[in-house]
Design an enzyme around this catalytic site. Structure first.
Site, mmCIF file in Angstrom:
data_model
loop_
_atom_site.group_PDB
_atom_site.id
_atom_site.type_symbol
_atom_site.label_atom_id
_atom_site.label_comp_id
_atom_site.label_asym_id
_atom_site.label_seq_id
_atom_site.Cartn_x
_atom_site.Cartn_y
_atom_site.Cartn_z
ATOM 1 N N GLU A 172 32.214 40.158 39.787
ATOM 2 C CA GLU A 172 33.437 39.089 39.862
ATOM 3 C C GLU A 172 33.010 37.761 40.416
ATOM 4 O O GLU A 172 32.773 37.682 41.539
ATOM 5 C CB GLU A 172 34.603 39.650 40.847
ATOM 6 C CG GLU A 172 34.845 41.228 40.137
ATOM 7 C CD GLU A 172 36.060 41.714 40.978
ATOM 8 O OE1 GLU A 172 36.384 41.047 42.218
ATOM 9 O OE2 GLU A 172 36.757 42.992 40.564
ATOM 10 N N HIS A 222 38.769 46.346 47.790
ATOM 11 C CA HIS A 222 38.144 46.648 46.396
ATOM 12 C C HIS A 222 36.805 46.633 46.505
ATOM 13 O O HIS A 222 36.038 45.973 47.110
ATOM 14 C CB HIS A 222 38.829 45.542 45.472
ATOM 15 C CG HIS A 222 38.303 45.975 44.155
ATOM 16 N ND1 HIS A 222 38.218 44.931 43.073
ATOM 17 C CD2 HIS A 222 38.240 47.259 43.292
ATOM 18 C CE1 HIS A 222 37.962 45.609 41.986
ATOM 19 N NE2 HIS A 222 37.995 46.900 41.836
ATOM 20 N N HIS A 267 31.491 38.352 44.042
ATOM 21 C CA HIS A 267 31.276 39.724 44.679
ATOM 22 C C HIS A 267 30.736 40.719 43.584
ATOM 23 O O HIS A 267 31.301 40.997 42.863
ATOM 24 C CB HIS A 267 32.715 40.135 45.205
ATOM 25 C CG HIS A 267 33.513 39.335 45.989
ATOM 26 N ND1 HIS A 267 34.960 38.773 45.467
ATOM 27 C CD2 HIS A 267 33.177 38.433 46.900
ATOM 28 C CE1 HIS A 267 35.243 37.943 46.792
ATOM 29 N NE2 HIS A 267 34.141 37.992 47.378
ATOM 30 N N HIS A 327 35.345 43.671 49.023
ATOM 31 C CA HIS A 327 35.985 42.477 49.135
ATOM 32 C C HIS A 327 37.745 42.534 49.352
ATOM 33 O O HIS A 327 37.969 43.608 48.902
ATOM 34 C CB HIS A 327 35.475 41.617 48.019
ATOM 35 C CG HIS A 327 35.595 42.055 46.441
ATOM 36 N ND1 HIS A 327 35.105 43.023 46.225
ATOM 37 C CD2 HIS A 327 36.776 41.716 45.657
ATOM 38 C CE1 HIS A 327 35.345 43.434 44.767
ATOM 39 N NE2 HIS A 327 36.294 42.823 44.459
ATOM 40 N N HIS A 380 50.173 47.850 42.490
ATOM 41 C CA HIS A 380 49.394 46.788 41.560
ATOM 42 C C HIS A 380 48.840 47.386 40.372
ATOM 43 O O HIS A 380 48.186 48.270 40.517
ATOM 44 C CB HIS A 380 48.213 46.392 42.466
ATOM 45 C CG HIS A 380 48.301 45.466 43.512
ATOM 46 N ND1 HIS A 380 48.192 44.348 43.645
ATOM 47 C CD2 HIS A 380 48.998 45.871 44.696
ATOM 48 C CE1 HIS A 380 48.505 43.798 44.782
ATOM 49 N NE2 HIS A 380 48.840 44.780 45.533
HETATM 50 FE FE FE2 Z 1 37.917 42.631 42.581
#
Ligand code: FE2
Length: 439
Positions: A337, A331, A361, A367, A288
């Site tokens: 976020e 993460h 988050h 998360h 990613h």
């Molecule tokens: Fe994130």
């Protein structure tokens, strides 16, 4: 789209537009005497001395100058909150909310704003507020502006027509619009009900992100942003302007519509953008890139690479990465976020995150995919897959988003959110052939 709505293309371009021929002076900004009897007024969104590349200002030619109103008096702010956000302690827990219920009594766009959280302080011109709105009535004799920040509005339900000083924007779910700090507007509902999300950006205005090695094209292209052409109201009546100033709401009587700009030129203007035009860039090999590749707009802070707020989207796209766990991985991070969902489903969650809902988050909160998504994605056959019918977005911000009292006490808060990760079981085996302790 109605007949009177016309757009001009480009993000922050130097536009020039007149609703009546001859209303826009030629060759100068402030003629001694306007040929049509209009007043000249400059509308500045940045300091006069801001660098040329970021300087935002517009010259308006209007029926009356903005100063012609009665004094402002404070009114109740309802559930609108502003920084500093100190109503309740900020929890380190992951938070998620169901959609805001639609109102059952008459509620216009401004009455329908509820603040979920935010950071910074409008008095310091840093940070953001995150609002939801749910409305069922149009604003006709009421106008609104915020001196605290610009609005980035993400409709989730119902098309809106923004009548602004600089023209008209019609914005449907799947599109966004930006209302600059200070711009007066009223919101007409084109359907029976409307709901959505708003970022009130106290900091530097949103701009297109730099593209670096991506090159000159990609992500959100400037030409796809639409600013209105000039459209004015020459309307007298018993009207009110509601101002948001340092977190409080103030109301002033005015005997005419303040949306009386007949012509304007400049680069400080509202605009809209169809998120379906976002040119997604992603991995065509494995793994990613970070979600910053999905950045539509960015409000920078004074620290390079550290956004006061990034607006990112997760739109329909192809997933082709080989030997890769494709949904967003687990993460933890410095940035904070806030996510919303316009339509469809989000690929990191099996259930619970629904259109109109939201999640938060904050700094260093773990998360990632829920247990069901982890199981499915770990076993999925990795052929090219088109991720259809999905439009999630994120307001990602440098400072911790502090929830409001409403956010923590409302019945739409999902107290069981943490449960979605509890099924992630131990899978470790110490070596090839060793029995898994989980078995
Ligand atoms: Fe994130």
């Amino acid at each position: 789209m109605s007949d009177e709505v016309r757009y001009q293309s480009g993000f922050g371009n130097e536009f020039a537009t007149e609703a009546v021929a001859g209303a826009l002076p030629v060759g100068q900004n402030a003629p001694q005497k306007h040929p049509l009897g209009l007043y000249t007024e400059q509308f500045s969104g940045t300091p006069f001395t801001a660098p040329r590349a970021t300087n935002r200002r517009t010259w308006t030619y209007r029926i009356r100058p903005s100063v012609t109103h009665r004094p402002y008096e404070e009114i109740a702010a309802g559930l609108i909150r502003s920084g500093p956000f100190v109503e309740v302690p900020t929890t380190p827990n992951q938070l998620r909310w169901d959609p805001l219920p639609l109102p059952d009594k008459v509620t216009d766009f401004v009455d329908g704003i509820i603040t979920l959280g935010g950071n910074g302080d409008p008095a310091m011109q840093t940070g953001i507020a995150i609002h939801l709105y749910a409305a069922n009535a149009s604003m006709d004799d009421r106008f609104f502006y915020s001196a605290d920040g610009e609005f980035l509005i993400v409709p989730q339900l119902g098309e809106l027509r923004f009548h602004t000083e600089l023209g008209i924007l019609e914005v449907a779910p799947g599109e966004i619009c930006i209302i600059p700090r200070g711009l007066k507007f009223r919101v007409e509902l084109l359907g029976k009900q409307a709901r959505g999300y708003m970022c009130e950006n106290y900091g530097l205005p949103f701009r297109l992100p730099e593209l670096g090695p991506i090159g000159a094209n990609g992500l959100a292209n400037s030409r796809d942003f639409k600013a209105p052409t000039a459209a004015y109201e020459d309307r007298d009546g018993d009207f009110h302007i509601t101002a948001k100033f340092l977190g409080r709401l103030w109301s002033a009587a005015i005997d005419h519509s303040p949306l009386d700009v007949v012509a304007w030129h400049g680069n400080y203007a509202p605009c809209k953008y169809d998120l379906a035009l976002f040119n997604c860039i992603n991995s065509v090999s494995f793994d990613h890139p970070d979600p910053s590749i999905y950045t539509v707009l960015s409000s920078p802070s004074a620290v390079p690479g550290t956004a006061n707020c990034d607006f990112a989207i997760f739109p329909p796209r192809w997933m082709v990465a080989e030997h890769t766990f494709r949904p967003p991985w687990f993460h933890r991070n410095l940035m904070n976020e806030f996510m919303g969902l316009v339509f469809g489903a989000y690929d990191a969650k099996a259930e619970g995150f629904v259109p109109g809902g939201a999640s938060l988050h904050n700094c260093m909160a773990g998360h990632g995919p829920d247990a069901e998504t982890f199981e499915r994605a770990s076993a999925a056959e990795l052929k090219p897959q088109y991720l259809d019918n999905t439009l999630a977005f994120m307001f990602e911000t440098q400072l911790v988003v502090r929830p409001t009292g409403f956010a923590m006490n409302t019945r739409i808060l999902q107290h069981e959110y943490f449960e979605c990760w509890q099924g992630l079981k131990k899978r470790f085996a110490a070596g090839p052939g060793a029995a898994s302790p989980a078995e």
